[in-house]
Scaffold this active site. Structure first.
Site, PDB file in Angstrom:
ATOM      1  N   GLY A 247       0.795  -1.209   0.000  1.00  0.00           N
ATOM      2  CA  GLY A 247       0.000   0.000   0.000  1.00  0.00           C
ATOM      3  C   GLY A 247       0.827   1.258   0.000  1.00  0.00           C
ATOM      4  O   GLY A 247       0.275   2.363   0.074  1.00  0.00           O
ATOM      5  N   ASP A 248       2.155   1.110  -0.053  1.00  0.00           N
ATOM      6  CA  ASP A 248       3.036   2.277  -0.071  1.00  0.00           C
ATOM      7  C   ASP A 248       4.232   1.946  -0.949  1.00  0.00           C
ATOM      8  O   ASP A 248       4.205   0.993  -1.718  1.00  0.00           O
ATOM      9  CB  ASP A 248       3.450   2.657   1.353  1.00  0.00           C
ATOM     10  CG  ASP A 248       3.649   4.153   1.545  1.00  0.00           C
ATOM     11  OD1 ASP A 248       4.240   4.783   0.644  1.00  0.00           O
ATOM     12  OD2 ASP A 248       3.230   4.709   2.580  1.00  0.00           O
ATOM     13  N   ASP A 249       5.303   2.731  -0.849  1.00  0.00           N
ATOM     14  CA  ASP A 249       6.453   2.544  -1.731  1.00  0.00           C
ATOM     15  C   ASP A 249       7.027   1.132  -1.589  1.00  0.00           C
ATOM     16  O   ASP A 249       7.215   0.630  -0.480  1.00  0.00           O
ATOM     17  CB  ASP A 249       7.542   3.567  -1.389  1.00  0.00           C
ATOM     18  CG  ASP A 249       7.030   4.999  -1.476  1.00  0.00           C
ATOM     19  OD1 ASP A 249       6.294   5.317  -2.427  1.00  0.00           O
ATOM     20  OD2 ASP A 249       7.376   5.807  -0.580  1.00  0.00           O
TER      21      ASP A 249
END
Length: 459
Positions: A247-249
């Protein structure tokens, strides 16, 4: 009977000649499970030796902590290995020791406790200002540490942490990570699966000589701050053959934030990232920053596949960060379904309390080459800082195929300077075309960690 015996003999000879069974890394042999590591260990123990129960319900925090305590005296005598056998091993936070291997067998899952009391509060990192929980697996001031397995799993059971965060909790406290090792050297994390971390998955900080390889990371694409791998103020690091859905980098390169990072002044440097596969619709394949106040330089990124990812390499910084991002080299990217290909942000306004508005970052010598992308909405958004432009940007041999819902303005450029060659669609005027013979730089030398030869060990 003679015919049967003769047939069996022929079969044995054929198997012997063919080399079957093959002994590959991470599979059973007569000596046990073989694997590759920076160092092998003289002493071995199994988690069940310390009273652990792998039923997924019984807390094994005491067993993990007792195992490390009792094995530590043996570590100086040729090293020690703790084997986590098949089962579901529920535990809270525990610390590692030097000259130590944690081996997670296939079929074994370390389950992170959802009880906050199982994670002690620990001192803030010097280059950050946040209070924080200890990570599930933690180590400080160590040398020669291996976390590996033959595709064993660490499950962070992050859903309860995400729900509380979205409801307003943990605003001033960092949630637990799965693995964090600080002020250490000669670290290997390899050949395991990580699932549903409460926050970041792997976070080496102020470390030297780090190998991260063959890691598979999975979290829901809407899970908050579940970064995959975050090398932070580290020197001589390689990240290779990893797959991240998050859900992120997928990878976030960092070196501290604002005045904390400036004062600590430990850069991330000599970093190689290669053969990465990433899925992250709302974040970057590789982010550089926004916490980059200690400096980031000499980063080599190659052979990357991005699928349904918001951007390829995103450089994030802001007024007040100080520090620098320079000597960044990337090549051979294959991208499918992207919002942006190139994205640089000079106004990333996440700050701790107080910052120096005169602390301007330096962004220079950024090199991207040999890239293809399809189904792209916006080719580039390159936003420097007024009176502090991003300089030395080079793009060569880049082909971007646009999506049916593409934006009319494909190159949105402000306060940047550089050159391009063989880039389609045509770049903005701040990045003029220098002809068909120019290629952006990529180093021909190796960083030291790339030449390390691993040993064949057994668990």
């Amino acid at each position: 009977m003679k015919m049967i015996q003769t047939s069996l003999c022929i079969l044995v000879v054929l198997l012997t000649v063919s080399g079957f069974p093959m002994m590959e890394s991470g599979v059973e042999s007569k000596k046990g499970i073989d694997y590759l590591a920076i160092n092998c260990r003289k002493h071995n123990a199994v988690l069940t030796d310390f009273g652990a129960i792998g039923d997924g319900k019984t807390s094994n925090t005491k067993a993990f902590r007792e195992a490390i305590t009792k094995l530590t005296p043996l570590a100086a005598d040729g090293g020690v290995q703790l084997i986590v056998p098949p089962g579901n091993w529920l535990t809270g936070s525990f610390n590692l020791t030097s000259h130590f291997t944690l081996f997670i067998q296939q079929g074994a899952t370390i389950l992170a406790s959802q009880d906050e009391s199982e994670y002690p509060m620990i001192p803030r990192l010097p280059s950050y200002g946040d209070a924080r929980f200890a990570s599930l697996i933690y180590g400080s001031n160590l040398t020669d540490v291996v976390i590996t397995g033959n595709k064993g799993t660490i499950n962070g059971q992050g859903k309860t942490w995400w729900v509380k965060y979205r409801s307003g909790g943990f605003k001033t406290i960092s949630r637990p990570l799965l693995i964090e090792i600080i002020f250490s050297e000669n670290i290997q994390i390899s050949d395991i699966n990580l699932i549903d971390s409460p926050m970041w998955n792997i976070h080496p900080v102020y470390c030297k000589n780090v190998i991260i390889r063959n890691i598979k990371i999975d979290a829901p694409i809407d899970s908050p701050n579940t970064d995959g791998i975050n090398p932070d103020s580290c020197t001589n690091t390689i990240i290779e053959d990893c797959s991240v859905t998050s859900g992120d980098d997928c990878i976030a390169v960092k070196s501290g934030i604002d005045q904390f990072g400036i004062a600590t002044a430990i850069p991330t440097q000599q970093l190689s990232i290669r053969r990465l596969t990433c899925v992250s619709p709302d974040s970057a394949g590789i982010a550089i920053g926004s916490e980059m106040s200690g400096g980031i330089k000499d980063v080599r990124i190659e052979d990357v596949t991005l699928i349904n990812t918001q951007s390829a390499i995103r450089i994030k910084t802001a007024i007040g960060r100080g520090g620098y991002v320079k000597d960044i080299f990337a090549r051979r990217f294959t991208m499918k379904t992207m919002k942006y290909v190139f994205w640089m942000t000079g106004s990333y306004k996440l700050h701790p309390i107080g910052f120096d508005p005169k602390a301007l970052p330096e962004i220079s010598n950024i090199n991207y080459r040999d890239m293809t992308a399809e189904n792209v909405t916006i080719s580039a958004k390159l936003e420097g800082i007024k009176n502090d432009p991003f300089k030395g940007i080079c793009l060569s041999n880049v082909t971007i195929a646009l999506s049916p819902t593409t934006k009319k303005l494909q190159w949105n450029c402000t306060d940047v300077a550089g050159v391009t060659s063989r880039v389609k669609p045509e770049p903005c005027g701040l990045l003029p075309d220098k002809g068909t013979t120019m290629d952006c730089d990529f180093p021909t030398d190796k960083i030291p960690i790339e030449s390390v030869v691993l040993n064949k060990c057994f668990a």
